[in-house]
Scaffold this motif. Structure first.
Motif, PDB file in Angstrom:
ATOM      1  N   PHE A  38       6.669  -6.584  -1.166  1.00 36.34           N
ATOM      2  CA  PHE A  38       6.253  -5.412  -1.914  1.00 36.34           C
ATOM      3  C   PHE A  38       4.948  -5.611  -2.684  1.00 36.34           C
ATOM      4  O   PHE A  38       4.179  -4.670  -2.846  1.00 36.34           O
ATOM      5  N   ALA A  39       4.678  -6.809  -3.124  1.00 36.06           N
ATOM      6  CA  ALA A  39       3.453  -7.070  -3.882  1.00 36.06           C
ATOM      7  C   ALA A  39       2.205  -6.771  -3.055  1.00 36.06           C
ATOM      8  O   ALA A  39       1.168  -6.388  -3.609  1.00 36.06           O
ATOM      9  N   ASP A  43      -1.090  -2.025  -4.780  1.00 35.35           N
ATOM     10  CA  ASP A  43      -2.314  -1.294  -5.098  1.00 35.35           C
ATOM     11  C   ASP A  43      -2.365   0.102  -4.482  1.00 35.35           C
ATOM     12  O   ASP A  43      -3.132   0.945  -4.939  1.00 35.35           O
ATOM     13  N   ALA A  44      -1.556   0.359  -3.455  1.00 39.19           N
ATOM     14  CA  ALA A  44      -1.581   1.656  -2.787  1.00 39.19           C
ATOM     15  C   ALA A  44      -0.431   2.579  -3.209  1.00 39.19           C
ATOM     16  O   ALA A  44      -0.290   3.662  -2.661  1.00 39.19           O
ATOM     17  N   VAL A  45       0.362   2.179  -4.190  1.00 43.58           N
ATOM     18  CA  VAL A  45       1.499   2.993  -4.615  1.00 43.58           C
ATOM     19  C   VAL A  45       1.038   4.369  -5.092  1.00 43.58           C
ATOM     20  O   VAL A  45       1.654   5.391  -4.763  1.00 43.58           O
ATOM     21  N   GLY A  46      -0.038   4.442  -5.816  1.00 39.86           N
ATOM     22  CA  GLY A  46      -0.546   5.726  -6.304  1.00 39.86           C
ATOM     23  C   GLY A  46      -0.926   6.658  -5.167  1.00 39.86           C
ATOM     24  O   GLY A  46      -0.599   7.853  -5.192  1.00 39.86           O
TER      25      GLY A  46
END
Length: 80
Positions: A38-39, A43-46
Motif C-alpha cells: 500500500f505504501a 501518493d495517488a490516493v487523492g
C-alpha cells in the motif's frame, strides 16, 4: 477498482474481477491481490479518491458499476 483508479479514469462496466485484472495489470505488472504494498500507492490516493467520487458523487456506490466507496473512508481518515 480502487487501485486502478490510482492510475487512470475508468467508467466502463466490469462485471468480474477477472475482467478487471488485465486493466490493472497494465499499470501494475505482476499484480497479486494478496501482496499489495500500500505504501507504493500512497501518493495517488487523492487522485484515486477524486476519480472514485466522480463515478458516484451520491455515495450510493453499491448501486453502480463501476464504483468504489473507498474514497469515503480515505476522506474520513485524512479529514477528521
Amino acid at each position: 477498482m480502487w487501485l486502478l483508479l490510482h492510475f487512470t479514469d475508468h467508467h466502463a462496466f466490469v462485471d468480474t474481477y477477472r475482467k478487471l485484472l488485465p486493466l490493472l495489470q497494465k499499470h501494475v505488472p505482476g499484480y497479486d491481490k494478496t501482496r499489495v504494498a500500500f505504501a507504493k500507492y500512497r501518493d495517488a490516493v487523492g487522485r484515486a479518491a477524486e476519480r472514485a467520487r466522480k463515478l458516484d458523487p451520491t455515495g450510493a456506490e453499491h448501486a453502480r458499476n463501476p464504483s468504489t466507496g473507498v474514497w469515503q473512508l480515505t476522506d474520513r481518515m485524512t479529514n477528521p
